[in-house]
Motif scaffolding. Structure first.
Motif, PDB file in Angstrom:
ATOM      1  N   GLU A 193       0.834  -1.207   0.000  1.00 26.21           N
ATOM      2  CA  GLU A 193       0.000   0.000   0.000  1.00 26.21           C
ATOM      3  C   GLU A 193       0.857   1.240   0.000  1.00 26.21           C
ATOM      4  OE1 GLU A 193      -3.245   0.702   2.755  1.00 26.21           O
ATOM      5  OE2 GLU A 193      -3.321  -1.483   3.099  1.00 26.21           O
ATOM      6  N   LYS A 194       0.315   2.282  -0.555  1.00 24.84           N
ATOM      7  CA  LYS A 194       1.057   3.537  -0.544  1.00 24.84           C
ATOM      8  C   LYS A 194       0.082   4.706  -0.576  1.00 24.84           C
ATOM      9  CE  LYS A 194       5.583   4.766  -2.297  1.00 24.84           C
ATOM     10  NZ  LYS A 194       6.177   4.817  -0.981  1.00 24.84           N
ATOM     11  N   SER A 195       0.383   5.747   0.196  1.00 27.93           N
ATOM     12  CA  SER A 195      -0.369   7.003   0.113  1.00 27.93           C
ATOM     13  C   SER A 195       0.599   8.103  -0.271  1.00 27.93           C
ATOM     14  CB  SER A 195      -0.985   7.359   1.470  1.00 27.93           C
ATOM     15  OG  SER A 195      -1.979   6.432   1.782  1.00 27.93           O
ATOM     16  N   LEU A 196       0.207   8.906  -1.224  1.00 31.02           N
ATOM     17  CA  LEU A 196       1.113   9.928  -1.757  1.00 31.02           C
ATOM     18  C   LEU A 196       0.397  11.255  -1.892  1.00 31.02           C
ATOM     19  CD1 LEU A 196       2.507   7.837  -4.740  1.00 31.02           C
ATOM     20  CD2 LEU A 196       3.820   8.460  -2.707  1.00 31.02           C
ATOM     21  N   ARG A 197       1.181  12.302  -1.825  1.00 29.96           N
ATOM     22  CA  ARG A 197       0.651  13.648  -2.078  1.00 29.96           C
ATOM     23  C   ARG A 197       1.612  14.398  -2.983  1.00 29.96           C
ATOM     24  NH1 ARG A 197      -2.338  15.005   3.163  1.00 29.96           N
ATOM     25  NH2 ARG A 197      -2.212  17.188   2.585  1.00 29.96           N
ATOM     26  N   MET A 198       1.029  15.156  -3.889  1.00 26.31           N
ATOM     27  CA  MET A 198       1.828  16.039  -4.746  1.00 26.31           C
ATOM     28  C   MET A 198       1.264  17.443  -4.592  1.00 26.31           C
ATOM     29  SD  MET A 198       2.604  15.696  -8.821  1.00 26.31           S
ATOM     30  CE  MET A 198       4.101  14.743  -8.581  1.00 26.31           C
ATOM     31  N   GLY A 199       2.154  18.397  -4.354  1.00 19.05           N
ATOM     32  CA  GLY A 199       1.717  19.749  -4.017  1.00 19.05           C
ATOM     33  C   GLY A 199       1.060  20.502  -5.160  1.00 19.05           C
ATOM     34  N   ARG A 200       0.438  21.605  -4.807  1.00 15.93           N
ATOM     35  CA  ARG A 200      -0.209  22.457  -5.793  1.00 15.93           C
ATOM     36  C   ARG A 200       0.834  23.352  -6.453  1.00 15.93           C
ATOM     37  NH1 ARG A 200      -5.500  23.120  -6.243  1.00 15.93           N
ATOM     38  NH2 ARG A 200      -6.355  24.899  -7.365  1.00 15.93           N
ATOM     39  N   HIS A 201       0.661  23.558  -7.738  1.00 12.95           N
ATOM     40  CA  HIS A 201       1.675  24.184  -8.568  1.00 12.95           C
ATOM     41  C   HIS A 201       1.160  25.422  -9.254  1.00 12.95           C
ATOM     42  CE1 HIS A 201       5.494  22.740 -10.284  1.00 12.95           C
ATOM     43  NE2 HIS A 201       5.269  21.688  -9.538  1.00 12.95           N
ATOM     44  N   VAL A 202       2.084  26.226  -9.731  1.00  8.74           N
ATOM     45  CA  VAL A 202       1.754  27.318 -10.644  1.00  8.74           C
ATOM     46  C   VAL A 202       2.685  27.158 -11.852  1.00  8.74           C
ATOM     47  CG1 VAL A 202       1.470  29.806 -10.864  1.00  8.74           C
ATOM     48  CG2 VAL A 202       1.243  28.740  -8.634  1.00  8.74           C
ATOM     49  N   GLY A 203       2.218  27.593 -13.022  1.00 12.57           N
ATOM     50  CA  GLY A 203       2.996  27.345 -14.244  1.00 12.57           C
ATOM     51  C   GLY A 203       4.269  28.161 -14.341  1.00 12.57           C
ATOM     52  N   VAL A 204       4.185  29.440 -13.999  1.00 18.22           N
ATOM     53  CA  VAL A 204       5.344  30.331 -13.981  1.00 18.22           C
ATOM     54  C   VAL A 204       6.079  30.422 -15.320  1.00 18.22           C
ATOM     55  CG1 VAL A 204       7.323  31.146 -12.655  1.00 18.22           C
ATOM     56  CG2 VAL A 204       5.641  29.729 -11.547  1.00 18.22           C
ATOM     57  N   TYR A 208      -3.003  10.302  -3.620  1.00 22.50           N
ATOM     58  CA  TYR A 208      -3.149   8.927  -4.105  1.00 22.50           C
ATOM     59  C   TYR A 208      -3.289   7.953  -2.955  1.00 22.50           C
ATOM     60  CZ  TYR A 208      -1.529  10.567  -8.645  1.00 22.50           C
ATOM     61  OH  TYR A 208      -1.420  11.232  -9.836  1.00 22.50           O
ATOM     62  N   LYS A 209      -4.194   6.985  -3.180  1.00 25.33           N
ATOM     63  CA  LYS A 209      -4.193   5.783  -2.342  1.00 25.33           C
ATOM     64  C   LYS A 209      -4.005   4.622  -3.297  1.00 25.33           C
ATOM     65  CE  LYS A 209      -7.262   7.583   1.157  1.00 25.33           C
ATOM     66  NZ  LYS A 209      -8.701   7.741   1.363  1.00 25.33           N
ATOM     67  N   LEU A 210      -2.949   3.878  -3.089  1.00 19.86           N
ATOM     68  CA  LEU A 210      -2.576   2.844  -4.050  1.00 19.86           C
ATOM     69  C   LEU A 210      -2.411   1.506  -3.349  1.00 19.86           C
ATOM     70  CD1 LEU A 210       0.348   4.911  -5.575  1.00 19.86           C
ATOM     71  CD2 LEU A 210      -1.875   4.599  -6.665  1.00 19.86           C
ATOM     72  N   VAL A 211      -2.813   0.463  -4.036  1.00 24.01           N
ATOM     73  CA  VAL A 211      -2.510  -0.890  -3.576  1.00 24.01           C
ATOM     74  C   VAL A 211      -2.012  -1.679  -4.773  1.00 24.01           C
ATOM     75  CG1 VAL A 211      -3.325  -2.927  -2.359  1.00 24.01           C
ATOM     76  CG2 VAL A 211      -4.487  -0.728  -1.997  1.00 24.01           C
ATOM     77  N   ALA A 212      -0.859  -2.316  -4.593  1.00 22.33           N
ATOM     78  CA  ALA A 212      -0.335  -3.198  -5.643  1.00 22.33           C
ATOM     79  C   ALA A 212      -0.406  -4.635  -5.142  1.00 22.33           C
ATOM     80  CB  ALA A 212       1.106  -2.833  -5.971  1.00 22.33           C
ATOM     81  N   TYR A 213      -0.797  -5.520  -6.031  1.00 22.36           N
ATOM     82  CA  TYR A 213      -0.786  -6.957  -5.740  1.00 22.36           C
ATOM     83  C   TYR A 213       0.251  -7.594  -6.643  1.00 22.36           C
ATOM     84  CZ  TYR A 213      -5.215  -5.706  -3.611  1.00 22.36           C
ATOM     85  OH  TYR A 213      -6.169  -5.108  -2.843  1.00 22.36           O
ATOM     86  N   ALA A 214       1.160  -8.356  -6.050  1.00 25.45           N
ATOM     87  CA  ALA A 214       2.253  -8.911  -6.852  1.00 25.45           C
ATOM     88  C   ALA A 214       2.555 -10.342  -6.433  1.00 25.45           C
ATOM     89  CB  ALA A 214       3.502  -8.053  -6.679  1.00 25.45           C
TER      90      ALA A 214
END
Lengths: 775, 275, 167
Positions: free
Chosen positions: A173-184, A285-291
């Motif tokens: 399992e994995k939880s991820l965050r990516m911040g808010r951006h501006v194009g600039v 993101y909430k992710l689950v990988a099965y392997a």
């Protein structure tokens, strides 16, 4: 000088002499400057605007341009909620920076004085400042007539997940965050609108990536015919996506110029750009990988949640970011089962729009950090697991679990080359030794596929109001034998004035210096879609090729006639038609075609121009791909991360100009490093943006970007002219994933892990502290 | 992003400048290099009814070697330190510092006096001159006075300067040849304001040590306890816990990550100053 | 309200009455129509507006025009034909040191000053010295290569250098 040559750019000269003409450089007599009065609060009922007596007549509100239609962009997914984005707020304020009034004066400073003197009367409401806040029961509603704060939720269910769950040896399992951006973009946005009384048309200059499309939507919104509207993009100082939306400022400024009959210009200032231009990213993101026990991934479950801000942008809709992230999640991997959910959330923030990489930067961050986690769970080397899971070249063309058709390439070989170039064994030896300064070294890898130059099928599937399926070109010789290409794309740094000339050279054999490329003006070029989605080289390149091929035949016919040679036995080179050692120059042929039709072969039409429209053979896109590998050093005492080495191995099909391709890759990597390490616009609990200057929103400078090494592979696409694949966005896709994988490799001895971007020093130190506490 | 209107005066002498500033009250703002003030004016974050341009006052440009100290006029630009164009009192510390903040174009116009008088908590000169034990010369309606550098800053952007008072210059006592310094700074990017910055000046032969933390969310922090321990021969690497305790005692309420970062820069600066 | 200002801009004496709040960037662009000087942030960070004042690079956007009354100002337009600047421009063209072109005038002016002042440039030194000029297109690689190429040509590169990557 043709396809494949590192031709130096023909557009350089004007920029090097300071003679580029950007929006703020235009000089239209009688222009007044406009400053927007923008909302200082995130969420409020707007009750009125108090305008000081002396400024009456210089301040305009929504009611003063009530003839315009609001911006509406509703996706076709079931349940997509309808919203109207008015150019000026009417009764509700929905984000800090939303426009309320237009203030005009001679000079921007005086216009700002007026904006500052006006007083907003409003009743503040609790701010929906974060997507998790937005989804809570009883959360305040951004749009009062909605039932909740979701724009839309879409699902992809491919394959039998229950069977995979039962069969899998490991679950990660994995939880991820990516911040808010501006194009600039270094040049901010801007609009100048004025009447051309002679032609009876409204002329709107805008720093935009797609002037023709803007003309269409602007005419609809203003209630005028496109025949009475001209939209021009002058030199544009960088776009990267934020200039690829219908901007409410475009509508407001054009409407005001119509109303008052005077030239009006608005130049976005940098603070406006930070708080009110279309934002980007902000994924969770909430992710689950099965392997299986070797790390072969059997299935993935993914939930992508994106904060799309207060309004749905035109034409992309609010759902594009989450939808693309969920749709491309499996990337270059052969993963048979995938269940994905894309949730697009509405909050009191600036609307979210496209930005280089759209969706894929987040998706790559998700799948690539997940691959490393799976490898760790099964105790294998992440790079072996990565390559083992990839689509094999023998499987090409390959249909992914989400239905994407990968057209060509060798993904594992690309990964192997990038990894070899970073020299993992040396990094491992260094890790064993330890660094004299106490820093921790790590290396990380990330791969992706980049759907580029997608045409009709893809855009129809997304249900957009415009289907960006083609590009036109008009190729026209002048009577003195030079070639002018009129194209519908918009060149803002990509070198298209050079590379399209290279395509013309390929077909016609005339020097690149004899080719002029005209673009960006709805009145001079055929209707085209603009420059975005890594499409222009493939699409406009195809159109220019076709138009020039038609002209080449005509040149040969006329040239052969003038040389008294059999038409089938002449060839084109060096700006001439050749029959053996004899030749006739293009100037002479053009002169005949335009000024002396009596010299033409019988039945040959005078003039020398050709129109062509190009659509790729398959409209689902040509898939470029790459693997990025990097080495980082992490200072556990300060949390500072330095990128020591960065390698990209990529394949964008046939390369038109390797110098330009390499620079596009490197420029993309720099932006991706910004996502990975520096750039974020956080919001506080009142919905106030906490970064509004370059002091608190930091983009990489020369010392933050290493000397990136770029390795090329070239597998031509079977679906496009010359086999070209798009590549403009790719560089920006993988860096967050590669850098975070490298940081986590470095932090392994401490047991710490990073799952958020940007990876600021504080976040590194917090992760180390958390790992220490957990021990 | 343009400033609100203001009036402008350009006094020719210190006396005139003091008079004008005193008369203007809080609404008059002194302008030196303008590298911090003008951005704030552009952003309309620093209301000013009047800008008092000090740049033509010759008395503020004076640089003098006074034997046991060097006096740097407030208008001495950062680039003059960077380029070694002014006498050095600091065994090279001031040059080292000046090379490492902001950008060349800013260092050409920005001045040491302007930077100190602004008292930006993340800026570099303040902790530097505190570490060097400098004396700040101030002129005002009541005449001239000298303020020890460590007493100059009362809080973020808040100094001991009274109404109408102008920072005239910085007098830096010359370090002995036996004095060593250490400098450690964390920025997320080259040229940006510091996230953390520590400067240590240690002269064990003369039993003098001063360690200062900048970027400390307020006035720079002088670490007296650490100084004493260093003079007693302790190794900075062994003092992390003590440094942390001294920082906690400062009651600045540092976040845990910041505490780690500050401790690191202090240890590194101290280490370089004693090694 | 307005105050007089007189400057020598690109060799020509100019005198004007301006509002004190007018920064040098606006003065050059709006009053003199010298539009090579670009405004990218107006708070002194991006470097696009870098011009020479009395021979030294400064940020035009955070320099009040009135406060440099009497100064000599040079913009990119005024360096047209100047030998070192032409060397730099040729290098930027050859090494692909620009894409959209918006940051380019500021880059050229900062690089010009660097090549005038220094004789010890290597890649790292160029990167550090150029850190006050932001570019969003190139990732700086083309810019750094351009400046190093020009530095080698005019003898501003460190003898020990070059062609060694940063690593």
């Amino acid at each position: 000088m043709g396809i494949g040559a590192p031709v130096r750019r023909v557009e350089d000269r004007r920029f090097l002499e300071g003679k580029g003409q950007y929006l703020a450089d235009l000089d239209i007599p009688g222009t007044v400057d406009l400053a927007f009065l923008r909302s200082p609060v995130a969420h409020a009922r707007l009750k009125g605007v108090e305008i000081p007596e002396q400024y009456r007549g210089q301040v305009f509100l929504a009611r003063d341009i009530d003839f315009v239609k609001p911006i509406v962009a509703v996706g076709k997914a079931p349940g997509f909620k309808y919203s109207e984005y008015p150019p000026l707020a009417r009764d509700k304020l929905r984000f800090v920076g939303e426009m309320v009034a237009m203030c005009i004066a001679r000079g921007r400073a005086a216009a700002e004085d007026i904006a500052q003197a006006c007083v907003l009367d409003f009743e503040e409401l609790p701010a929906v400042w974060d997507m998790e806040v937005a989804l809570r029961d009883g959360a305040p509603l951004v749009h009062d007539d909605w039932t909740d704060n979701r724009f839309v939720t879409t699902e992809i269910k491919a394959g039998d997940l229950e069977a995979v769950k039962a069969a899998a040896a490991v679950r990660v399992e994995k939880s991820l965050r990516m911040g808010r951006h501006v194009g600039v973009s270094m040049e901010t946005r801007g609009v100048l609108a004025h009447y051309d009384n002679r032609l009876g048309e409204l002329v709107v200059w805008s720093s935009t990536q797609f002037p023709h499309v803007i003309r269409t939507v602007l005419a609809q919104s203003l209630g005028i015919s496109e025949s009475a509207l001209r939209v021009v993009a002058p030199d544009v100082g960088g776009g990267f996506g934020p200039k690829n939306n219908f901007q409410p400022e475009e509508l407001a400024v054009a409407a005001l110029a119509m109303k008052i009959g005077r030239p009006v210009r608005w130049i976005e200032d940098r603070r406006e750009h930070f708080i009110a231009s279309p934002h980007a990213r902000e994924h969770r993101y909430k992710l689950v990988a099965y392997a299986d026990k070797a790390g072969r991934i059997l299935g993935i479950e993914a939930e992508v949640m994106v904060d799309a801000g207060a309004y749905s942008v035109w034409p992309w809709t609010a759902a594009m970011e989450a939808g693309m992230a969920a749709g491309i999640m499996t990337g270059p991997y052969d993963i048979p089962v995938y269940h994905g959910r894309a949730i697009t959330v509405c909050t009191n923030k600036a609307p979210l729009g496209p930005y280089r990489g759209v969706g894929r930067t987040g998706a790559c961050f998700a799948i690539e950090t997940l691959i490393d986690a799976v490898a760790r769970a099964v105790g294998r080397d992440p790079q072996e697991v990565r390559i083992a899971n990839m689509v094999q070249p023998s499987a090409m063309p390959y249909r992914s679990v989400t239905g994407k058709l990968y057209d060509s390439g060798d993904y594992p070989e690309c990964a192997r080359r990038a990894i070899a170039a970073i020299e993992p064994e040396k990094v491992r030896a260094r890790q064993q030794r330890g660094e004299p300064d106490g820093r921790l070294i790590g290396f990380g890898v990330a791969s992706y596929t980049e759907q580029s130059a997608h045409g009709t099928a893809e855009w129809v599937a997304r249900g957009l109001p415009v289907v960006f399926g083609y590009e036109p070109a008009l190729a026209r010789f002048t009577p003195d034998g030079k070639l002018i290409l009129f194209v519908g794309i918009q060149n803002h740094g990509q070198g298209l004035e050079t590379t399209l000339a290279q395509v013309a050279h390929q077909e016609l054999g005339l020097p690149v210096s004899d080719v002029i490329v005209r673009h960006g003006d709805s009145s001079t070029s055929p209707y085209g879609m603009g420059t975005f989605a890594s499409r222009s080289m493939t699409m406009a390149g195809g159109a220019v090729s076709r138009a020039c091929a038609t002209l080449a035949e005509k040149m040969k016919r006329i040239g052969a006639h003038l040389l008294q040679a059999p038409p089938g036995e002449v060839r084109l080179a060096d700006g001439k038609v050749w029959f053996g050692e004899q030749s006739v120059g293009f100037a002479e042929i053009a002169e005949a075609a335009y000024l002396h039709p009596e010299r033409l072969p019988t039945g040959e039409e005078p003039a020398l121009e050709a129109n062509a429209v190009y659509e790729p053979g398959r409209s689902t896109g040509a898939f470029s791909y790459a693997t990025h590998a990097c080495t980082v050093a992490v200072d556990p005492g300060t949390g500072v991360v330095e990128v020591l080495d960065y390698v990209v191995c990529h394949d964008c099909g046939t390369i038109v100009n390797p110098m330009i391709v390499e620079a596009q890759v490197v420029g993309g990597v720099a932006q991706g490093l910004g996502t990975a390490l520096y750039e974020e616009i956080p919001y506080d609990e009142n919905g106030q943006p906490l970064a509004s200057t370059f002091l608190d929103y930091r983009i990489p400078g020369p010392t933050e970007v290493p000397d990136v090494r770029v390795l090329h592979m070239e597998t031509p696409s079977p679906h496009t002219r010359f086999g070209i694949k798009g590549m403009g966005e790719g560089g920006a896709i993988a860096p967050p994933a590669a850098v975070v994988n490298a940081i986590n490799d470095a932090l392994r001895p401490l047991g710490a892990e990073i799952n958020v971007t940007p990876v600021t020093p504080e976040r590194v130190l917090e992760a180390i502290a958390a790992a220490g506490a957990a021990r | 992003m343009k400033p609100a209107p203001f009036s402008y005066v350009r006094p020719a002498s210190l006396e005139e400048a003091v008079r004008v500033l005193a008369a203007g009250g809080g609404a008059a703002r002194p302008l030196a290099g303008g590298q911090s003030l003008v951005p704030m004016l552009n952003l309309r974050l620093a209301p000013a009814e009047q800008v008092v341009d000090l740049t033509r006052i010759e008395a503020l440009r004076r640089v003098e070697d006074r034997g046991t100290s060097v006096f740097y006029g407030a208008l001495t630009p950062h680039a003059a330190f960077e380029d070694g164009k002014v006498p050095d009192a600091s065994n090279g510390l001031m040059r080292h510092v000046a090379e490492r903040f902001a950008f060349r174009a800013v260092r050409n116009r920005g001045t040491i006096g302007g930077a100190i008088a602004l008292a930006d908590p993340a800026a570099d000169w303040l902790p530097t001159v505190i570490a060097l034990g400098a004396r700040l010369h101030v002129a005002g309606p009541e005449g001239e006075r000298i303020i020890p550098a460590e007493e100059f800053v009362l809080g973020p952007y808040f100094t001991a300067l009274g109404e109408g008072e102008i920072l005239v210059g910085v007098e830096v006592p010359k370090l002995a040849a036996s004095a060593r310094w250490g400098y450690s700074k964390v920025t997320t990017k080259v040229g940006e304001y510091a996230e953390s910055m520590a400067i240590a000046v240690v002269d064990r032969a003369r039993r003098s040590a001063r360690i200062v933390l900048g970027a400390a969310d307020g006035a720079p922090i002088v670490l007296a306890d650490l100084a004493a321990r260093l003079l007693d021969g302790a190794r900075p690497e062994d003092l992390a816990a003590a440094i942390r305790a001294e920082l906690v005692a400062s009651e600045r309420d540092f976040a845990p990550a910041k505490l780690v970062m500050h401790t690191t820069t202090i240890v590194r600066a101290a280490r370089d100053a004693v090694s | 309200m307005k105050v007089p200002v007189s400057l020598t801009v690109n060799g020509e004496r100019v005198a004007a009455e301006i509002e004190p709040r007018t920064h040098l960037g606006d003065f050059l662009r709006d009053h003199l129509r010298l539009t090579a000087t670009h405004l990218g942030c107006e708070h002194g960070v991006c470097g696009a507006c870098t011009v020479l004042v009395n021979g030294e690079p400064v940020r035009a956007c955070i320099t009040l025009a009135v406060s440099i009354d009497g100064a000599e100002v040079k913009t990119l337009e005024g360096l047209q034909g100047e030998a070192l600047m032409e060397t730099l421009k040729a290098a930027f063209h050859e090494k692909h040191g620009l894409q959209c072109g918006f940051c380019t005038p500021g880059m050229l002016i900062s690089a010009w000053d660097l090549l005038k002042r220094r004789r010890d440039l290597d890649e790292r030194a160029v990167r550090v010295a150029m850190s006050g000029n932001l570019c969003r297109c190139t990732g700086y690689q083309g810019i750094v290569r351009s400046i190093m190429a020009a530095a080698e040509k005019v003898g501003a590169a460190a003898p020990s250098t070059i062609k060694e990557p940063l690593r």
